[in-house]
Design a protein around this motif. Structure first.
Motif, PDB file in Angstrom:
ATOM      1  N   VAL A  58      21.840  51.108  58.702  1.00 16.68           N
ATOM      2  CA  VAL A  58      22.897  52.011  59.151  1.00 16.68           C
ATOM      3  C   VAL A  58      24.193  51.625  58.440  1.00 16.68           C
ATOM      4  CG1 VAL A  58      24.309  52.715  61.117  1.00 16.68           C
ATOM      5  CG2 VAL A  58      21.826  52.494  61.370  1.00 16.68           C
ATOM      6  N   THR A  59      24.864  52.622  57.900  1.00 20.21           N
ATOM      7  CA  THR A  59      25.984  52.353  57.005  1.00 20.21           C
ATOM      8  C   THR A  59      27.252  53.076  57.440  1.00 20.21           C
ATOM      9  OG1 THR A  59      24.374  52.160  55.200  1.00 20.21           O
ATOM     10  CG2 THR A  59      26.687  52.352  54.585  1.00 20.21           C
ATOM     11  N   ALA A  60      28.295  52.300  57.690  1.00 17.75           N
ATOM     12  CA  ALA A  60      29.612  52.866  57.962  1.00 17.75           C
ATOM     13  C   ALA A  60      30.265  53.276  56.647  1.00 17.75           C
ATOM     14  CB  ALA A  60      30.484  51.836  58.678  1.00 17.75           C
ATOM     15  N   GLY A  67      37.559  54.823  58.084  1.00 25.97           N
ATOM     16  CA  GLY A  67      38.374  53.964  58.929  1.00 25.97           C
ATOM     17  C   GLY A  67      37.611  53.146  59.952  1.00 25.97           C
ATOM     18  N   PRO A  68      38.270  52.120  60.519  1.00 25.04           N
ATOM     19  CA  PRO A  68      37.624  51.185  61.449  1.00 25.04           C
ATOM     20  C   PRO A  68      37.137  51.816  62.753  1.00 25.04           C
ATOM     21  CG  PRO A  68      39.616  50.220  60.536  1.00 25.04           C
ATOM     22  CD  PRO A  68      39.613  51.658  60.139  1.00 25.04           C
ATOM     23  N   ASP A  69      37.861  52.797  63.290  1.00 26.49           N
ATOM     24  CA  ASP A  69      37.452  53.388  64.570  1.00 26.49           C
ATOM     25  C   ASP A  69      36.114  54.117  64.431  1.00 26.49           C
ATOM     26  OD1 ASP A  69      39.707  52.405  65.789  1.00 26.49           O
ATOM     27  OD2 ASP A  69      40.847  54.276  65.608  1.00 26.49           O
ATOM     28  N   LYS A  70      35.962  54.885  63.375  1.00 22.09           N
ATOM     29  CA  LYS A  70      34.695  55.579  63.154  1.00 22.09           C
ATOM     30  C   LYS A  70      33.587  54.575  62.817  1.00 22.09           C
ATOM     31  CE  LYS A  70      36.409  60.165  61.901  1.00 22.09           C
ATOM     32  NZ  LYS A  70      37.786  59.956  62.355  1.00 22.09           N
ATOM     33  N   ALA A  71      33.948  53.477  62.166  1.00 18.80           N
ATOM     34  CA  ALA A  71      32.950  52.438  61.869  1.00 18.80           C
ATOM     35  C   ALA A  71      32.400  51.835  63.163  1.00 18.80           C
ATOM     36  CB  ALA A  71      33.567  51.354  60.993  1.00 18.80           C
ATOM     37  N   ARG A  72      33.261  51.708  64.186  1.00 17.77           N
ATOM     38  CA  ARG A  72      32.780  51.190  65.467  1.00 17.77           C
ATOM     39  C   ARG A  72      31.771  52.146  66.095  1.00 17.77           C
ATOM     40  NH1 ARG A  72      37.794  48.292  68.715  1.00 17.77           N
ATOM     41  NH2 ARG A  72      38.627  47.103  66.962  1.00 17.77           N
ATOM     42  N   VAL A  94      39.869  51.054  49.801  1.00 13.49           N
ATOM     43  CA  VAL A  94      40.515  51.407  51.061  1.00 13.49           C
ATOM     44  C   VAL A  94      40.362  50.277  52.073  1.00 13.49           C
ATOM     45  CG1 VAL A  94      40.462  52.993  53.027  1.00 13.49           C
ATOM     46  CG2 VAL A  94      40.198  53.881  50.700  1.00 13.49           C
ATOM     47  N   LEU A  95      41.455  49.820  52.636  1.00 13.34           N
ATOM     48  CA  LEU A  95      41.458  48.789  53.676  1.00 13.34           C
ATOM     49  C   LEU A  95      40.848  47.476  53.181  1.00 13.34           C
ATOM     50  CD1 LEU A  95      40.430  51.135  56.633  1.00 13.34           C
ATOM     51  CD2 LEU A  95      42.712  50.265  56.128  1.00 13.34           C
ATOM     52  N   ASP A  96      40.717  46.523  54.093  1.00 14.97           N
ATOM     53  CA  ASP A  96      40.182  45.201  53.763  1.00 14.97           C
ATOM     54  C   ASP A  96      38.994  44.883  54.662  1.00 14.97           C
ATOM     55  OD1 ASP A  96      42.041  44.396  51.715  1.00 14.97           O
ATOM     56  OD2 ASP A  96      43.555  44.285  53.310  1.00 14.97           O
ATOM     57  N   PRO A  97      38.146  43.939  54.235  1.00 18.00           N
ATOM     58  CA  PRO A  97      36.953  43.623  55.030  1.00 18.00           C
ATOM     59  C   PRO A  97      37.251  43.282  56.483  1.00 18.00           C
ATOM     60  CG  PRO A  97      36.791  42.607  52.870  1.00 18.00           C
ATOM     61  CD  PRO A  97      38.164  43.199  52.956  1.00 18.00           C
ATOM     62  N   VAL A  98      38.306  42.511  56.722  1.00 16.98           N
ATOM     63  CA  VAL A  98      38.614  42.063  58.078  1.00 16.98           C
ATOM     64  C   VAL A  98      38.849  43.235  59.029  1.00 16.98           C
ATOM     65  CG1 VAL A  98      41.111  41.855  57.733  1.00 16.98           C
ATOM     66  CG2 VAL A  98      39.932  40.357  59.380  1.00 16.98           C
ATOM     67  N   ASP A  99      39.254  44.394  58.484  1.00 18.87           N
ATOM     68  CA  ASP A  99      39.502  45.563  59.322  1.00 18.87           C
ATOM     69  C   ASP A  99      38.227  46.073  59.997  1.00 18.87           C
ATOM     70  OD1 ASP A  99      42.291  45.723  58.674  1.00 18.87           O
ATOM     71  OD2 ASP A  99      41.739  46.579  56.741  1.00 18.87           O
ATOM     72  N   PHE A 100      37.078  45.650  59.490  1.00 17.46           N
ATOM     73  CA  PHE A 100      35.800  46.124  60.022  1.00 17.46           C
ATOM     74  C   PHE A 100      35.020  45.013  60.718  1.00 17.46           C
ATOM     75  CE2 PHE A 100      37.086  48.811  56.520  1.00 17.46           C
ATOM     76  CZ  PHE A 100      36.942  50.085  57.053  1.00 17.46           C
ATOM     77  N   ALA A 101      35.686  43.914  61.013  1.00 11.12           N
ATOM     78  CA  ALA A 101      35.005  42.763  61.604  1.00 11.12           C
ATOM     79  C   ALA A 101      34.378  43.098  62.960  1.00 11.12           C
ATOM     80  CB  ALA A 101      35.973  41.592  61.740  1.00 11.12           C
ATOM     81  N   TYR A 102      35.061  43.897  63.756  1.00 14.53           N
ATOM     82  CA  TYR A 102      34.537  44.230  65.090  1.00 14.53           C
ATOM     83  C   TYR A 102      33.192  44.948  64.970  1.00 14.53           C
ATOM     84  CZ  TYR A 102      34.465  45.860  69.944  1.00 14.53           C
ATOM     85  OH  TYR A 102      34.116  46.098  71.250  1.00 14.53           O
TER      86      TYR A 102
END
Length: 328
Positions: free
Chosen positions: A132-134, A139-144, A169-177
């Motif tokens: 499954v791929t974000a 953005g991070p909210d949709k990735a969650r 776009v953005l940085d890895p840490v933004d998707f840590a959650y």
């Protein structure tokens, strides 16, 4: 044994990006969709740069709007895999395009994909599993939300979680959650990095997201410290040389760093990424590796072993795959 018939494992394959042109034309015809500018005079996908590639990709896959269409796509792609000796592949699938990240709708799409995959496995002996791929630029909210879809369907078929899209776009840490959610669901973790951004981005991706595989990762070669970092941690690179050349990351095959990375102790595998868009197949990848870097049985055996160990499928599936490799 010819390169075409040699058993192969592929860990980096986008399901929509593997759609054969003939399938796309047929699907568009059924729906009355325009494909102006998608194909050249020979019927192949056409684009001049990465931005145009993304536009053509979007236009070509516009007809994939139902579980039934994704089931048909899965059958087409798996037959193509089998034709080139692939015995196992992990494919990127995104709830963003399969039900708009709604868990219930995602389950319907997934059921159609799995049903098709099981049918072709019975017919041709090729096994498919899903990651499954974000989509990074959503953005991070949709990735969650995507990670929730992954966690809710984790199991024998959905075996991993990753992130693709615009690397700038953005940085890895933004998707840590999101990656923490997937980790708690016991999914394997991978992320696209080091294709359009450099070594620092690769190392940040490993550190901030806790992945054990990197999609592409080839620009690690620009920094010996990054090469050592990957080798020491045993991080596996899902390398797609034909894709990198087609998109201009490297001007020609002879300039690609896969052999330098392998020789430096980095664990590498070989995949096609979006094969018909890049005019490649797993057979062509192997033939080019043989021609440009002198790869032969020892190197191919090594990447087979690396891919088998790095695959996110269960132990029983790995045992079956190992047996197929040993008797080839």
């Amino acid at each position: 044994m010819s390169d075409q018939h040699r058993p192969k494992l592929e860990l980096h394959l986008h399901l929509e990006g593997a759609a054969p042109p003939e399938f796309v034309r047929r699907l568009a015809g059924e729906q009355g969709l325009s494909l102006d500018g998608v194909f050249d005079q020979d019927g192949a996908y056409q684009y001049r740069d990465f931005g145009e590639f993304l536009s053509v990709y979007e236009a070509a896959t516009a007809g994939l709007t139902s579980p039934e269409a994704y089931g048909r796509l899965t059958r087409e792609v798996m037959h193509q895999l089998a034709d080139h000796g692939v015995i196992y592949a992990e494919t990127f699938v995104s709830p963003d395009f399969c039900g708009g990240r709604d868990v219930s709708a995602w389950r319907d799409y997934l059921a159609a994909i799995i049903e098709a995959a099981d049918q072709v496995e019975a017919e041709r002996g090729v096994t498919l599993r899903g990651i499954v791929t974000a989509i990074r630029h959503f953005g991070p909210d949709k990735a969650r939300e995507t990670a929730l879809c992954a966690a809710e369907t984790a199991g024998n078929w959905i075996v991993g979680f990753g992130i693709a899209g615009d690397e700038n776009v953005l940085d890895p840490v933004d998707f840590a959650y999101s990656f923490d959610m997937a980790r708690e669901a016991k999914l394997g973790l991978t992320a696209h990095a080091g294709e359009w951004r450099g070594p620092d981005h690769i190392m940040a991706t490993v550190r901030d997201l806790g992945v054990d595989r990197i999609g592409h990762g080839v620009r690690a070669i620009e920094d010996p410290a990054c090469v050592d970092f990957l080798a020491e941690r045993g991080i596996v690179l899902e390398v797609c040389p034909g894709s990198n050349v087609a998109l201009g990351v490297y001007p020609k095959w002879a300039d690609h760093p896969i052999e330098k990375l392998r020789a430096a102790g980095v664990r590498v595998t070989v995949s096609t990424d979006d094969p018909p868009f890049f005019h490649t197949t797993m057979t062509a990848e192997y033939e080019n590796l043989r021609q440009h870097f002198g790869w032969d049985q020892p190197q191919f055996d090594q990447i087979d072993a690396t891919a088998l160990e790095a695959a996110y499928c269960d132990a029983d599936t790995k045992a079956r795959l190992k047996q197929k490799l040993e008797v080839s």
